[in-house]
Design a protein around this motif. Structure first.
Motif, PDB file in Angstrom:
ATOM      1  N   GLY A 133       0.837  -1.085   0.004  1.00  0.00           N
ATOM      2  CA  GLY A 133       0.153  -0.031  -0.117  1.00  0.00           C
ATOM      3  C   GLY A 133       0.834   1.385  -0.046  1.00  0.00           C
ATOM      4  N   VAL A 134       0.065   2.464  -0.212  1.00  0.00           N
ATOM      5  CA  VAL A 134       0.975   3.580  -0.170  1.00  0.00           C
ATOM      6  C   VAL A 134       1.304   4.100   0.983  1.00  0.00           C
ATOM      7  N   ALA A 135       2.442   4.712   1.419  1.00  0.00           N
ATOM      8  CA  ALA A 135       3.077   5.101   2.708  1.00  0.00           C
ATOM      9  C   ALA A 135       2.117   6.113   3.361  1.00  0.00           C
ATOM     10  N   GLY A 136       1.798   5.940   4.564  1.00  0.00           N
ATOM     11  CA  GLY A 136       1.075   7.025   5.257  1.00  0.00           C
ATOM     12  C   GLY A 136       1.898   8.319   5.607  1.00  0.00           C
ATOM     13  N   ALA A 137       1.159   9.445   5.915  1.00  0.00           N
ATOM     14  CA  ALA A 137       2.118  10.669   6.302  1.00  0.00           C
ATOM     15  C   ALA A 137       2.891  10.551   7.581  1.00  0.00           C
ATOM     16  N   VAL A 138       4.007  11.397   7.665  1.00  0.00           N
ATOM     17  CA  VAL A 138       4.676  11.395   8.898  1.00  0.00           C
ATOM     18  C   VAL A 138       3.806  11.924   9.759  1.00  0.00           C
ATOM     19  N   GLY A 139       4.180  11.174  11.114  1.00  0.00           N
ATOM     20  CA  GLY A 139       3.314  11.659  12.163  1.00  0.00           C
ATOM     21  C   GLY A 139       4.151  12.843  12.964  1.00  0.00           C
ATOM     22  N   ALA A 140       3.353  13.553  13.991  1.00  0.00           N
ATOM     23  CA  ALA A 140       3.922  14.626  14.713  1.00  0.00           C
ATOM     24  C   ALA A 140       4.913  13.929  15.715  1.00  0.00           C
ATOM     25  N   THR A 141       6.051  15.106  16.168  1.00  0.00           N
ATOM     26  CA  THR A 141       7.019  14.520  16.837  1.00  0.00           C
ATOM     27  C   THR A 141       6.483  14.426  18.240  1.00  0.00           C
ATOM     28  N   GLY A 142       7.043  13.292  18.918  1.00  0.00           N
ATOM     29  CA  GLY A 142       6.443  13.141  20.123  1.00  0.00           C
ATOM     30  C   GLY A 142       7.339  13.777  21.282  1.00  0.00           C
TER      31      GLY A 142
END
Length: 155
Positions: free
Chosen positions: A127-136
């Protein structure tokens, strides 16, 4: 011809007489082996018993076939639709034959054995890669480790 010979063959004589009388009005030549009896104008053809006193079968010039003694005949093992008053044969009316009551539902049977495992299917596309998440949030500082051994003295 001797009288007893005639008495033994009344049906043959009746058919031969009917053929002689009615064949004059035949319009077409029948197929080989077929006997054709034409009813007279506005008349019927009747088959009588050997004494000529009882009609065994009547074929009306318009088509219906009647067997007068059929309502009094013994029971048989197949279905036949006829008028119970006159014995005239015909197509069965819709719903003419009774049907019995619906029976109770039977018990559920024992479950069968589990079947063999089927062949694995093909691997699907990536599948297509998802968006980068917020920095924790930064984690807590870890504990100080144990001091290491003293190294060799240098030159």
């Amino acid at each position: 011809m001797h009288k007893s010979t005639l008495q033994r063959k009344p049906l043959a004589i009746a058919i031969a007489t009917a053929l002689a009388v009615f064949s004059l009005s035949a319009a077409a030549t029948p197929p080989v082996g077929e006997v054709v009896i034409n009813a007279p104008q506005d008349g019927n053809v009747a088959v009588k018993n050997k004494d000529g006193t009882t009609t065994v079968m009547r074929l009306e010039g318009t088509g219906p076939v009647t067997i007068p003694n059929l309502p009094r005949a013994g029971q048989k093992d197949s279905v036949l639709c006829f008028d119970s008053a006159s014995g005239q044969l015909g197509q069965c009316l819709a719903g003419a034959l009774p049907s019995g009551a619906t029976g109770a539902v039977g018990a559920t049977g024992v479950a069968g054995a589990v079947g063999a495992t089927g062949v694995a299917g093909a691997v699907g596309a990536t599948g297509v890669a998802g968006a980068v998440g917020a920095t924790g949030v930064a984690g807590a500082v870890g504990a100080t480790g144990v001091a290491g051994a003293v190294g060799a003295t240098g030159v």
